[in-house]
Design a protein around this motif. Sequence first.
Motif, PDB file in Angstrom:
ATOM      1  N   HIS A 112       0.844  -1.193   0.000  1.00 46.14           N
ATOM      2  CA  HIS A 112       0.000   0.000   0.000  1.00 46.14           C
ATOM      3  C   HIS A 112       0.878   1.242   0.000  1.00 46.14           C
ATOM      4  O   HIS A 112       2.093   1.150   0.198  1.00 46.14           O
ATOM      5  CB  HIS A 112      -0.948   0.024   1.211  1.00 46.14           C
ATOM      6  CG  HIS A 112      -0.254   0.060   2.549  1.00 46.14           C
ATOM      7  ND1 HIS A 112       0.096  -1.071   3.236  1.00 46.14           N
ATOM      8  CD2 HIS A 112       0.173   1.093   3.305  1.00 46.14           C
ATOM      9  CE1 HIS A 112       0.693  -0.733   4.371  1.00 46.14           C
ATOM     10  NE2 HIS A 112       0.763   0.581   4.444  1.00 46.14           N
TER      11      HIS A 112
ATOM     12  N   GLU B 285      -3.601   3.841   2.125  1.00 35.05           N
ATOM     13  CA  GLU B 285      -3.841   4.001   3.560  1.00 35.05           C
ATOM     14  C   GLU B 285      -3.761   5.482   3.899  1.00 35.05           C
ATOM     15  O   GLU B 285      -2.769   6.137   3.583  1.00 35.05           O
ATOM     16  CB  GLU B 285      -2.751   3.230   4.333  1.00 35.05           C
ATOM     17  CG  GLU B 285      -2.785   3.408   5.843  1.00 35.05           C
ATOM     18  CD  GLU B 285      -1.586   2.740   6.547  1.00 35.05           C
ATOM     19  OE1 GLU B 285      -0.478   2.699   5.968  1.00 35.05           O
ATOM     20  OE2 GLU B 285      -1.774   2.247   7.671  1.00 35.05           O
TER      21      GLU B 285
ATOM     22  N   HIS C 177       4.587   7.146   3.301  1.00 33.56           N
ATOM     23  CA  HIS C 177       5.440   5.963   3.140  1.00 33.56           C
ATOM     24  C   HIS C 177       4.942   5.062   2.014  1.00 33.56           C
ATOM     25  O   HIS C 177       3.796   5.168   1.574  1.00 33.56           O
ATOM     26  CB  HIS C 177       5.544   5.166   4.447  1.00 33.56           C
ATOM     27  CG  HIS C 177       4.247   4.576   4.927  1.00 33.56           C
ATOM     28  ND1 HIS C 177       3.385   5.238   5.775  1.00 33.56           N
ATOM     29  CD2 HIS C 177       3.665   3.374   4.682  1.00 33.56           C
ATOM     30  CE1 HIS C 177       2.346   4.465   6.022  1.00 33.56           C
ATOM     31  NE2 HIS C 177       2.474   3.328   5.371  1.00 33.56           N
TER      32      HIS C 177
ATOM     33  N   ALA D 211       4.730   0.963   1.335  1.00 34.36           N
ATOM     34  CA  ALA D 211       4.846  -0.314   2.037  1.00 34.36           C
ATOM     35  C   ALA D 211       4.992  -1.450   1.040  1.00 34.36           C
ATOM     36  O   ALA D 211       4.277  -1.501   0.037  1.00 34.36           O
ATOM     37  CB  ALA D 211       3.611  -0.549   2.912  1.00 34.36           C
TER      38      ALA D 211
ATOM     39  N   GLU E 223       8.146   0.930   4.404  1.00 35.02           N
ATOM     40  CA  GLU E 223       7.577   0.004   5.378  1.00 35.02           C
ATOM     41  C   GLU E 223       7.630  -1.400   4.778  1.00 35.02           C
ATOM     42  O   GLU E 223       7.313  -1.586   3.607  1.00 35.02           O
ATOM     43  CB  GLU E 223       6.110   0.400   5.655  1.00 35.02           C
ATOM     44  CG  GLU E 223       5.337  -0.578   6.532  1.00 35.02           C
ATOM     45  CD  GLU E 223       3.840  -0.221   6.662  1.00 35.02           C
ATOM     46  OE1 GLU E 223       3.476   0.955   6.446  1.00 35.02           O
ATOM     47  OE2 GLU E 223       3.047  -1.117   6.964  1.00 35.02           O
TER      48      GLU E 223
HETATM   49 ZN    ZN Z   1       1.426   1.617   6.076  1.00 30.17          ZN
END
Ligand code: ZN
Length: 133
Positions: free
Chosen positions: A6, A53, A77, A79, A127
Motif C-alpha cells: 500500500h 492508507e 510511506h 509499504a 515500510e
Molecule cells: Zn502503512
Amino acid sequence: MNKIEHIGIAVTDLEKSNELFASLFGKPHYKTEDVESEGVKTSFFQVGSNKIELLEGTNENSPISKFIEKKGEGVHHIAFAVDDILSEVARLKKEGFIILNEIPKKGADNKLVVFLHPKSTNGVLIELCQEII
Ligand code: ZN
C-alpha cells in the motif's frame, strides 16, 4: 521483497480526507482502524489491485503529527509486502540500510511492520509488512 502492499498518505483530518478520496476514487474507504501504539487512525481504500492508507495522528507526539508539522500533508510511506520479515530485515541491515525498529511491531491491517529510516533510502520512508497468519 514483493509487490507494493500500500501507499500511506498523512492527513490532518481523516474524516474530511475520507470524503475527498472517496470522490477521487469513486468509492468509499472499506475500513478504518486505530493503531493506538503508534498514535494513528487509519482508513483504507482499495483502488483496483492497489491499496491506499490514510493516516491521521491522534496526538502531537504521533509520528504522523510530527511528519505533517515538518512537511505538511502528503505521501508518507510506501509499504512493500514481504514473506519473511525477519530475514528481510537481516538482509537489508547487511546491505547497510538503517532499520527503525528491528523487532517487527503490529501495524494496521493485521500486519507485522518494520520501517527503514528515510535517510538511508533517498528520503522515502519504506515500510515492510508481513501478513499475520
Ligand atoms: Zn502503512
